[in-house]
Design a protein around this motif. Structure first.
Motif, PDB file in Angstrom:
ATOM      1  N   ILE A 227       0.858  -1.197   0.000  1.00  0.00           N
ATOM      2  CA  ILE A 227       0.000   0.000   0.000  1.00  0.00           C
ATOM      3  C   ILE A 227       0.890   1.241   0.000  1.00  0.00           C
ATOM      4  N   TYR A 228       0.539   2.209  -0.845  1.00  0.00           N
ATOM      5  CA  TYR A 228       1.178   3.529  -0.780  1.00  0.00           C
ATOM      6  C   TYR A 228       0.139   4.520  -0.297  1.00  0.00           C
ATOM      7  N   SER A 229       0.543   5.354   0.646  1.00  0.00           N
ATOM      8  CA  SER A 229      -0.402   6.341   1.160  1.00  0.00           C
ATOM      9  C   SER A 229       0.166   7.736   1.060  1.00  0.00           C
ATOM     10  N   GLU A 230      -0.692   8.681   0.697  1.00  0.00           N
ATOM     11  CA  GLU A 230      -0.313  10.088   0.814  1.00  0.00           C
ATOM     12  C   GLU A 230      -0.177  10.376   2.306  1.00  0.00           C
ATOM     13  N   ALA A 231       0.545  11.469   2.660  1.00  0.00           N
ATOM     14  CA  ALA A 231       0.632  11.870   4.070  1.00  0.00           C
ATOM     15  C   ALA A 231      -0.523  12.829   4.366  1.00  0.00           C
ATOM     16  N   PHE A 232      -0.950  12.884   5.627  1.00  0.00           N
ATOM     17  CA  PHE A 232      -2.105  13.741   5.976  1.00  0.00           C
ATOM     18  C   PHE A 232      -1.758  14.663   7.130  1.00  0.00           C
ATOM     19  N   ASP A 233      -0.811  15.565   6.860  1.00  0.00           N
ATOM     20  CA  ASP A 233      -0.385  16.509   7.894  1.00  0.00           C
ATOM     21  C   ASP A 233      -1.352  17.672   7.988  1.00  0.00           C
ATOM     22  N   THR A 234      -2.586  17.376   8.357  1.00  0.00           N
ATOM     23  CA  THR A 234      -3.621  18.413   8.370  1.00  0.00           C
ATOM     24  C   THR A 234      -3.467  19.291   9.618  1.00  0.00           C
ATOM     25  N   PRO A 235      -4.048  20.498   9.623  1.00  0.00           N
ATOM     26  CA  PRO A 235      -3.753  21.463  10.685  1.00  0.00           C
ATOM     27  C   PRO A 235      -4.123  21.018  12.111  1.00  0.00           C
ATOM     28  N   LYS A 236      -5.332  20.480  12.327  1.00  0.00           N
ATOM     29  CA  LYS A 236      -5.746  20.211  13.710  1.00  0.00           C
ATOM     30  C   LYS A 236      -5.484  18.776  14.145  1.00  0.00           C
ATOM     31  N   MET A 237      -5.801  17.832  13.271  1.00  0.00           N
ATOM     32  CA  MET A 237      -5.710  16.432  13.675  1.00  0.00           C
ATOM     33  C   MET A 237      -4.516  15.720  13.055  1.00  0.00           C
ATOM     34  N   GLY A 238      -3.708  16.468  12.298  1.00  0.00           N
ATOM     35  CA  GLY A 238      -2.592  15.868  11.568  1.00  0.00           C
ATOM     36  C   GLY A 238      -1.636  15.086  12.455  1.00  0.00           C
ATOM     37  N   GLN A 239      -1.365  15.658  13.640  1.00  0.00           N
ATOM     38  CA  GLN A 239      -0.449  14.994  14.582  1.00  0.00           C
ATOM     39  C   GLN A 239      -0.948  13.589  14.931  1.00  0.00           C
ATOM     40  N   ALA A 240      -2.227  13.509  15.238  1.00  0.00           N
ATOM     41  CA  ALA A 240      -2.803  12.219  15.644  1.00  0.00           C
ATOM     42  C   ALA A 240      -2.919  11.275  14.450  1.00  0.00           C
ATOM     43  N   ILE A 241      -3.363  11.812  13.316  1.00  0.00           N
ATOM     44  CA  ILE A 241      -3.529  10.960  12.127  1.00  0.00           C
ATOM     45  C   ILE A 241      -2.175  10.386  11.715  1.00  0.00           C
ATOM     46  N   MET A 242      -1.151  11.243  11.648  1.00  0.00           N
ATOM     47  CA  MET A 242       0.164  10.786  11.200  1.00  0.00           C
ATOM     48  C   MET A 242       0.812   9.843  12.215  1.00  0.00           C
ATOM     49  N   ASN A 243       0.539  10.065  13.512  1.00  0.00           N
ATOM     50  CA  ASN A 243       1.047   9.143  14.535  1.00  0.00           C
ATOM     51  C   ASN A 243       0.538   7.722  14.260  1.00  0.00           C
ATOM     52  N   ARG A 244      -0.758   7.587  13.962  1.00  0.00           N
ATOM     53  CA  ARG A 244      -1.340   6.253  13.716  1.00  0.00           C
ATOM     54  C   ARG A 244      -0.857   5.686  12.386  1.00  0.00           C
ATOM     55  N   LEU A 245      -0.821   6.549  11.365  1.00  0.00           N
ATOM     56  CA  LEU A 245      -0.434   6.071  10.030  1.00  0.00           C
ATOM     57  C   LEU A 245       1.030   5.617  10.027  1.00  0.00           C
ATOM     58  N   LEU A 246       1.888   6.388  10.693  1.00  0.00           N
ATOM     59  CA  LEU A 246       3.313   6.016  10.744  1.00  0.00           C
ATOM     60  C   LEU A 246       3.499   4.709  11.490  1.00  0.00           C
ATOM     61  N   LYS A 247       2.727   4.505  12.557  1.00  0.00           N
ATOM     62  CA  LYS A 247       2.823   3.230  13.280  1.00  0.00           C
ATOM     63  C   LYS A 247       2.368   2.086  12.378  1.00  0.00           C
ATOM     64  N   ALA A 248       1.284   2.325  11.644  1.00  0.00           N
ATOM     65  CA  ALA A 248       0.781   1.276  10.739  1.00  0.00           C
ATOM     66  C   ALA A 248       1.834   0.947   9.680  1.00  0.00           C
ATOM     67  N   ALA A 249       2.629   1.957   9.307  1.00  0.00           N
ATOM     68  CA  ALA A 249       3.631   1.765   8.257  1.00  0.00           C
ATOM     69  C   ALA A 249       4.963   1.303   8.823  1.00  0.00           C
ATOM     70  N   GLY A 250       5.010   1.080  10.153  1.00  0.00           N
ATOM     71  CA  GLY A 250       6.306   0.741  10.756  1.00  0.00           C
ATOM     72  C   GLY A 250       7.321   1.835  10.437  1.00  0.00           C
ATOM     73  N   HIS A 251       6.830   3.087  10.333  1.00  0.00           N
ATOM     74  CA  HIS A 251       7.656   4.283  10.072  1.00  0.00           C
ATOM     75  C   HIS A 251       8.316   4.304   8.691  1.00  0.00           C
ATOM     76  N   LYS A 252       7.795   3.504   7.742  1.00  0.00           N
ATOM     77  CA  LYS A 252       8.370   3.552   6.391  1.00  0.00           C
ATOM     78  C   LYS A 252       7.813   4.772   5.664  1.00  0.00           C
ATOM     79  N   ARG A 253       8.678   5.699   5.309  1.00  0.00           N
ATOM     80  CA  ARG A 253       8.238   6.904   4.608  1.00  0.00           C
ATOM     81  C   ARG A 253       9.240   7.300   3.547  1.00  0.00           C
ATOM     82  N   ILE A 254       8.702   7.924   2.492  1.00  0.00           N
ATOM     83  CA  ILE A 254       9.562   8.435   1.416  1.00  0.00           C
ATOM     84  C   ILE A 254       9.261   9.914   1.294  1.00  0.00           C
ATOM     85  N   GLU A 255      10.300  10.757   1.269  1.00  0.00           N
ATOM     86  CA  GLU A 255      10.070  12.187   1.065  1.00  0.00           C
ATOM     87  C   GLU A 255      10.396  12.544  -0.363  1.00  0.00           C
ATOM     88  N   VAL A 256       9.499  13.307  -0.996  1.00  0.00           N
ATOM     89  CA  VAL A 256       9.775  13.708  -2.392  1.00  0.00           C
ATOM     90  C   VAL A 256       9.864  15.227  -2.484  1.00  0.00           C
TER      91      VAL A 256
END
Ligand code: AMP
Ligand code: MG
Length: 370
Positions: A341-370
């Protein structure tokens, strides 16, 4: 399903005599129209040591009587949860806080007044009333007063104190619908109150008050900025930001691998168009090798992905919809048996911290920066 409780009890005892697995009964209702009879029965089940799942505004909870050590052990067993990962004690009356917590600092009381009922869990010193089985052996207790009216009614029907972690099998995404609960625990608990899809979709914000300055142990929809408005200085647990280091998160639950989909998940971060192009290229390469590829995008970018199992998580302009759909989408991909699965990142203003915390855990912290 309408439940005839007399028939249900008869069927339950028949099953028990035959040594068969019992399916949980399910009662559908809404916050506006509570099924009082089902809530009363579920309350009785909790009082007599059984387990009931119920909706809260964050995710579905798997409840047992918080003062019953055996009920807590049953919760751990049903979820396959390590017994050193403590449960949250749910209350439905402000004054009940005093029964489970002591030496409550003034700022904790201020926060409770401002945010309860709501998606806030506070860690405080526990009283003797709470058995160590409920707190995973700790001298502190996690307490929450949920705003969902089905949850409140059940807690009161059960005597006021319900220990409840999320109602998922340990390691799966938290449940945001009753169907998710049935999928994971339908055979191992007594009943499920079905209040439809939850409102928030991410677990509560956990704030620790037992070590001086309040510390966020788990980000949630109640974000750091809002906490600071109420409390002044707030710290974030350094263990939360560390990836694989010796700095361990204080909340035992944040240490475990969590929310992991079966497929390999990678998050792609950067400017919108660059992210879209990168995901398209990565997906094309994997598809060419014969892999089944899932893509998590938003309504705004949905049309940009011509191939793959593409799911929109919600609108970027409506971050609450992203939070609500995250766990459901991860479950859907398990059902679709995708490999990657490839996912866009969701660094949204209010809930971004919480959303990205869960998504990064689900991804085992695998991320690519472009
Ligand atoms: P769940 O309801 O499934 O999200 O699980 C409750 C979360 O609260 C887990 O991450 C626990 O580790 C955390 N928690 C519960 N009690 C405590 C406590 N006394 N100290 C720190 N974290 C806690
Ligand atoms: Mg959980």
């Amino acid at each position: 399903m309408e439940v005839n409780f007399q028939i249900y009890h008869y069927w339950r005892s028949e099953c028990a005599m035959r040594g068969e697995k019992m399916k949980a009964w399910v009662a559908k209702m809404t916050e506006e129209q509570l099924d009082q009879e089902a809530i009363r029965k579920a309350g009785e089940i909790l009082k007599s040591g059984g387990l009931a799942a119920f909706p809260t505004e964050t995710v579905y909870g798997l409840g047992g009587n918080a003062f019953d050590a055996e009920a807590s052990q049953k919760i751990y067993a049903a979820k396959g949860r390590p017994s050193d990962n403590p449960l949250i004690v749910h209350i439905a009356r402000m004054e009940d806080l005093e029964v489970v917590a002591r030496n409550i600092p003034d700022n904790a009381r201020t926060l409770a007044k401002a945010c309860w009922p709501g998606p806030l869990t506070m860690i405080l010193e526990k009283t003797e009333a709470v058995p160590k089985e409920t707190t995973g052996g700790l001298n502190t207790v996690a307490v929450r007063f949920p705003s969902n009216r089905i949850a409140q009614a059940l807690i009161l029907a059960a005597g006021g104190f319900v220990a409840a972690p999320s109602a998922n099998t340990s390691g799966r995404p938290s449940p945001t619908t009753a169907e998710h609960v049935i999928e994971d625990l339908g055979d191992s608990i007594d009943c499920i109150l079905d209040g439809g899809m939850v409102e928030i979709g991410l677990e509560s914000t956990i704030v620790d008050f037992t070590e001086g300055t309040p510390m966020i142990l788990r980000p949630g929809s109640l974000n750091r900025e809002r906490l600071e408005e109420i409390l002044g200085t707030v710290r974030t647990d350094p263990g939360l930001l560390a990836q694989e280091t010796h700095t361990r998160p204080k909340a035992p639950g944040m240490r475990y691998k969590h929310y992991a989909p079966n497929a390999d998940l990678t998050i792609v971060e950067g400017a919108e168009q660059a992210v879209v192009e990168k995901i398209r290229a990565l997906a094309a390469k994997q598809l060419a090798c014969g892999a089944k590829v899932g893509i998590i995008c938003t309504d705004e970018t949905r049309q940009e992905y011509p191939q793959g199992d593409v799911k929109s998580i919600g609108a970027r302009s409506d971050e609450a919809s992203i939070a609500r759909h995250l766990y459901g989408i991860l479950r859907e991909f398990d059902g679709d048996h995708v490999d990657i699965i490839y996912s866009e990142a969701f660094d949204t203003p209010k809930m971004g911290q919480a959303i990205m915390n869960r998504l990064l855990k689900a991804a085992g912290h695998k991320r690519i920066e472009v």
